[in-house]
Design a protein around this motif. Structure first.
Motif, mmCIF file in Angstrom:
data_model
loop_
_atom_site.group_PDB
_atom_site.id
_atom_site.type_symbol
_atom_site.label_atom_id
_atom_site.label_comp_id
_atom_site.label_asym_id
_atom_site.label_seq_id
_atom_site.Cartn_x
_atom_site.Cartn_y
_atom_site.Cartn_z
ATOM 1 N N ASP A 147 37.730 52.617 -22.184
ATOM 2 C CA ASP A 147 38.701 53.574 -21.639
ATOM 3 C C ASP A 147 38.321 54.076 -20.250
ATOM 4 O OD1 ASP A 147 40.387 53.404 -23.747
ATOM 5 O OD2 ASP A 147 39.542 55.124 -24.825
ATOM 6 N N GLU A 148 37.261 53.514 -19.692
ATOM 7 C CA GLU A 148 36.777 54.049 -18.417
ATOM 8 C C GLU A 148 37.288 53.231 -17.233
ATOM 9 O OE1 GLU A 148 32.652 55.408 -16.241
ATOM 10 O OE2 GLU A 148 32.562 54.132 -18.009
ATOM 11 N N ILE A 149 37.795 53.939 -16.216
ATOM 12 C CA ILE A 149 38.281 53.265 -15.014
ATOM 13 C C ILE A 149 37.135 53.188 -14.012
ATOM 14 C CG2 ILE A 149 39.825 53.524 -13.041
ATOM 15 C CD1 ILE A 149 41.911 54.614 -14.998
ATOM 16 N N ILE A 150 36.764 51.957 -13.641
ATOM 17 C CA ILE A 150 35.634 51.819 -12.720
ATOM 18 C C ILE A 150 36.030 51.164 -11.402
ATOM 19 C CG2 ILE A 150 33.817 51.879 -14.466
ATOM 20 C CD1 ILE A 150 33.821 48.900 -14.499
ATOM 21 N N GLY A 151 37.289 50.758 -11.276
ATOM 22 C CA GLY A 151 37.767 50.200 -10.019
ATOM 23 C C GLY A 151 39.250 50.450 -9.857
ATOM 24 N N PHE A 152 39.693 50.447 -8.596
ATOM 25 C CA PHE A 152 41.089 50.792 -8.307
ATOM 26 C C PHE A 152 41.502 50.129 -6.997
ATOM 27 C CE2 PHE A 152 43.414 53.988 -5.628
ATOM 28 C CZ PHE A 152 44.675 53.814 -6.200
ATOM 29 N N ILE A 172 40.813 50.673 -1.869
ATOM 30 C CA ILE A 172 40.014 49.902 -2.823
ATOM 31 C C ILE A 172 38.771 50.731 -3.119
ATOM 32 C CG2 ILE A 172 38.887 48.512 -1.013
ATOM 33 C CD1 ILE A 172 38.802 46.203 -3.161
ATOM 34 N N VAL A 173 38.492 50.930 -4.381
ATOM 35 C CA VAL A 173 37.382 51.804 -4.787
ATOM 36 C C VAL A 173 36.683 51.197 -6.002
ATOM 37 C CG1 VAL A 173 36.744 54.111 -5.583
ATOM 38 C CG2 VAL A 173 38.666 53.852 -4.020
ATOM 39 N N VAL A 174 35.359 51.200 -5.947
ATOM 40 C CA VAL A 174 34.544 50.803 -7.104
ATOM 41 C C VAL A 174 33.579 51.955 -7.399
ATOM 42 C CG1 VAL A 174 32.737 49.210 -7.896
ATOM 43 C CG2 VAL A 174 34.734 48.322 -6.663
ATOM 44 N N HIS A 175 33.376 52.248 -8.664
ATOM 45 C CA HIS A 175 32.473 53.339 -9.060
ATOM 46 C C HIS A 175 31.097 53.130 -8.417
ATOM 47 C CE1 HIS A 175 29.987 55.963 -11.495
ATOM 48 N NE2 HIS A 175 31.097 56.552 -11.889
ATOM 49 N N PRO A 176 30.507 54.200 -7.852
ATOM 50 C CA PRO A 176 29.221 54.044 -7.149
ATOM 51 C C PRO A 176 28.151 53.330 -7.966
ATOM 52 C CG PRO A 176 29.969 56.331 -7.058
ATOM 53 C CD PRO A 176 31.008 55.579 -7.823
ATOM 54 N N GLU A 177 28.122 53.582 -9.270
ATOM 55 C CA GLU A 177 27.074 52.936 -10.097
ATOM 56 C C GLU A 177 27.376 51.463 -10.360
ATOM 57 O OE1 GLU A 177 26.628 55.288 -13.613
ATOM 58 O OE2 GLU A 177 25.963 57.037 -12.450
ATOM 59 N N ARG A 178 28.567 51.025 -10.010
ATOM 60 C CA ARG A 178 28.934 49.627 -10.244
ATOM 61 C C ARG A 178 29.137 48.835 -8.950
ATOM 62 N NH1 ARG A 178 30.652 48.679 -15.432
ATOM 63 N NH2 ARG A 178 30.595 46.519 -14.718
ATOM 64 N N GLY A 182 34.145 44.645 -6.419
ATOM 65 C CA GLY A 182 35.056 44.840 -5.288
ATOM 66 C C GLY A 182 35.649 43.516 -4.840
ATOM 67 N N ARG A 183 34.803 42.491 -4.781
ATOM 68 C CA ARG A 183 35.291 41.158 -4.395
ATOM 69 C C ARG A 183 36.364 40.679 -5.381
ATOM 70 N NH1 ARG A 183 33.436 36.804 -1.457
ATOM 71 N NH2 ARG A 183 31.400 37.650 -0.909
#
Ligand SMILES: CC(C)(COP(=O)(O)OP(=O)(O)OC[C@H]1O[C@@H](n2cnc3c(N)ncnc32)[C@H](O)[C@@H]1OP(=O)(O)O)[C@@H](O)C(=O)NCCC(=O)NCCS
Length: 156
Positions: free
Chosen positions: A56-61, A79-85, A91-92
């Motif tokens: 249920d967790e969103i880690i990219g957008f 474009i955003v990726v969670h800092p820990e990921r 992102g690519r």
């Protein structure tokens, strides 16, 4: 799993974007307005947005749209990726998904705009590593000493 955004994602997308510490508070407010407009009308004007979700967790957008008054030009808005990921290829993957999605909807070329400020250096490296070239520089666009850099990739 990459899937289209739904209204219930808004809070998580804003929290994710804020967690990168790259964006100013007014930019987060702008994103909130962009998402509201998306669900109100822009999704019907070819704007498109997806999230990368694990359980249920969103880690990219990603959010992108065709440019009005052009034939085949699309722009990546966010474009955003969670800092820990970050730095793990996510992102690519999201950018490739967005480019393919734009191409499916008639894009011939893809543009990304960003700032010349030092805080965006990693982001600029990301665009260069994913096949973009610097196409134009608009001097002092965002502020004195803060240029707008326009990156471009042909999709056909
Ligand atoms: C920019 C961002 C989306 C990149 O996502 P990511 O998952 O970290 O990137 P990836 O792991 O897929 O990296 C893809 C390529 O970019 C390069 N890259 C990514 N981050 C980099 C960095 N900080 N410095 C140098 N190169 C970088 C990687 O080395 C990789 O190249 P390679 O495969 O040839 O080695 C992510 O860092 C992010 O969310 N940043 C904050 C938000 C932001 O600036 N968004 C853009 C403006 S809207």
């Amino acid at each position: 799993m990459i899937r289209p955004i739904v209204p219930d994602d808004i809070a998580a997308i804003l929290a994710l974007t804020q967690s990168t510490n790259v964006f100013q508070p007014y930019e987060i407010d702008t994103l909130e307005a962009v998402l509201d407009d998306y669900f109100r009308e822009n999704s019907e004007l070819d704007h498109r947005s997806v999230v990368f979700a694990e359980r249920d967790e969103i880690i990219g957008f990603v959010y992108h749209a065709p440019e009005e008054m052009t034939i085949g030009s699309w722009t990546l808005w966010w474009i955003v990726v969670h800092p820990e990921r970050q730095g793990q290829g996510l992102g690519r993957k999201l950018l490739a998904y967005a480019e393919a999605d734009a191409r499916t909807h008639g894009a011939a070329r893809y543009f990304i705009e960003t700032s010349s400020l030092p805080v965006y250096e990693p982001t600029r490296q990301f665009y260069l590593r994913t096949g973009y070239t610097l196409n134009a520089t608009v001097t002092d666009y965002y502020n004195a000493g803060d240029d707008k850099l326009i990156y471009r990739k042909g999709l056909v």
